[in-house]
Design a protein around this motif. Structure first.
Motif, short mmCIF file in Angstrom:
data_model
loop_
_atom_site.label_atom_id
_atom_site.label_comp_id
_atom_site.label_asym_id
_atom_site.label_seq_id
_atom_site.Cartn_x
_atom_site.Cartn_y
_atom_site.Cartn_z
N TYR A 97 -2.91 0.63 12.69
CA TYR A 97 -1.92 1.68 12.43
C TYR A 97 -2.59 3.07 12.35
O TYR A 97 -2.14 4.03 12.97
CB TYR A 97 -1.16 1.36 11.14
CG TYR A 97 -0.25 2.49 10.70
CD1 TYR A 97 0.99 2.68 11.30
CD2 TYR A 97 -0.65 3.39 9.71
CE1 TYR A 97 1.81 3.73 10.92
CE2 TYR A 97 0.16 4.44 9.33
CZ TYR A 97 1.39 4.61 9.94
OH TYR A 97 2.18 5.66 9.57
N ALA B 47 7.24 4.07 1.06
CA ALA B 47 6.90 3.77 2.46
C ALA B 47 5.50 4.32 2.73
O ALA B 47 5.21 4.84 3.81
CB ALA B 47 7.95 4.34 3.43
N ASP C 128 5.56 0.13 -0.75
CA ASP C 128 5.91 -0.15 0.65
C ASP C 128 6.45 -1.58 0.72
O ASP C 128 6.04 -2.44 -0.06
CB ASP C 128 4.68 -0.01 1.55
CG ASP C 128 5.05 0.13 3.03
OD1 ASP C 128 4.96 1.24 3.57
OD2 ASP C 128 5.44 -0.89 3.64
N1 SAM Z 1 3.67 6.93 4.93
C1 SAM Z 1 2.68 6.30 5.77
C2 SAM Z 1 2.06 7.31 6.70
O1 SAM Z 1 2.59 8.42 6.78
O2 SAM Z 1 1.06 7.01 7.34
C3 SAM Z 1 3.26 5.12 6.55
C4 SAM Z 1 4.42 5.46 7.44
S1 SAM Z 1 4.86 4.13 8.52
C5 SAM Z 1 5.38 4.99 9.96
C6 SAM Z 1 6.41 3.61 7.88
C7 SAM Z 1 6.30 2.70 6.67
O3 SAM Z 1 7.61 2.49 6.13
C8 SAM Z 1 5.75 1.30 6.97
O4 SAM Z 1 4.61 1.06 6.18
C9 SAM Z 1 6.90 0.37 6.58
O5 SAM Z 1 6.49 -0.87 6.06
C10 SAM Z 1 7.61 1.21 5.54
N2 SAM Z 1 9.00 0.81 5.27
C11 SAM Z 1 9.96 0.49 6.16
N3 SAM Z 1 11.09 0.17 5.54
C12 SAM Z 1 10.86 0.30 4.20
C13 SAM Z 1 11.65 0.12 3.03
N4 SAM Z 1 12.94 -0.25 3.11
N5 SAM Z 1 11.09 0.33 1.83
C14 SAM Z 1 9.79 0.71 1.73
N6 SAM Z 1 8.98 0.89 2.81
C15 SAM Z 1 9.51 0.70 4.02
#
Ligand code: SAM
Length: 248
Positions: A31, A68, A92
């Motif tokens: 990632y 998240a 997350d």
């Molecule tokens: N914030 C980090 C960054 O900016 O690098 C990660 C962003 S990544 C694009 C999106 C994240 O949202 C993922 O880790 C995913 O597991 C999390 N996510 C998706 N749906 C979620 C939910 N309902 N509650 C909490 N996290 C969630």
């Protein structure tokens, strides 16, 4: 049962979270590398803009909830800018993203300051008025019921607490929009295939950006959740918007 979108597909609302979870389970190990490659390093500047706006205090305790928060980028950057009384909770829904985050925290000797908790943005397992700030970076787009996530953000913030959200937005510079679309659809999915073996997850990523509400409409949703002094700052020609609000 209501429908929603998963990228450009219509899916039952109840199915979206599992599809999103599959995406992040698949891409978790690579990632961070992919973020650098597909944003040409710009995600670092966008995250720094959020931390500059957050401006965590150096001399008093400060509790941040980064929802998240994935592999911990926002929490680590905020910890670097803050004082010894800073604590971040990275929440997350995806255990694989959190596992990468925990390893990165150990490597940075930040285990004391940053903790990782599995949880859903729509139903946070934290008490009311517990945090000084709530951040969410490139996460809210993935949450099936955005309004629930926003009201949970409001609930867990202390009065006087700050909400900050980074999310992809709409490119508003003539010429850049076409280059951005070409890069998004022609470069990112093949790059995703080459680096993670998974083009589909990165197709979801670029499609989901197009489905997210326009920045002004999202600002309205933030207001509707109860936040005051709601503002938005456009970054990199509108590729990203930084949204801010306060629980007053
Ligand atoms: N914030 C980090 C960054 O900016 O690098 C990660 C962003 S990544 C694009 C999106 C994240 O949202 C993922 O880790 C995913 O597991 C999390 N996510 C998706 N749906 C979620 C939910 N309902 N509650 C909490 N996290 C969630």
């Amino acid at each position: 049962m209501a429908d929603t979108h998963f990228g450009s597909r219509q899916v039952p609302l109840e199915d979206k979270q599992a599809l999103v979870d599959d995406v992040f389970h698949s891409v978790a190990p690579r990632y961070d590398l992919m973020n650098d490659l597909m944003s040409l390093g710009l995600h670092r500047a966008w995250k720094n803009a959020l931390v500059t706006a957050l401006d965590p205090p150096k001399t008093r305790p400060f509790a941040l909830l980064d929802v998240a928060g994935g592999t911990g980028d926002i929490a680590f950057r905020a910890a670097k800018a803050a004082g010894a009384g800073f604590r971040a909770t990275v929440c997350d829904i995806n255990s694989d993203m959190l596992a990468v985050g925990r390893e990165r925290a150990s490597a940075r000797h930040l285990d004391e300051q940053v903790s990782f908790v599995e949880g859903n943005a729509e139903a946070l397992d934290f008490p009311d008025r517990a945090f000084d700030a709530y951040t969410i970076a490139f996460g809210i787009r993935n949450v099936p019921r955005i309004d629930l996530a926003l009201s949970e953000a409001f609930r867990v913030l202390k009065p006087g607490g700050r909400f900050l959200c980074l999310e992809f937005s709409t490119v508003d510079v003539p010429g850049l929009d076409r280059i951005y679309d070409l890069f998004s659809f022609k470069v990112i999915p093949p790059l995703g295939r080459a680096v993670t073996g998974d083009a589909e997850s990165y197709r979801y990523l670029v499609e989901s950006i197009r489905k997210f509400p326009k920045a002004g409409a999202f600002a309205e949703m933030i207001r509707a959740a109860g936040f005051s002094r709601v503002t938005l700052q456009s970054l990199s020609g509108g590729i990203v918007a930084l949204h801010s609000g306060w629980r007053l």
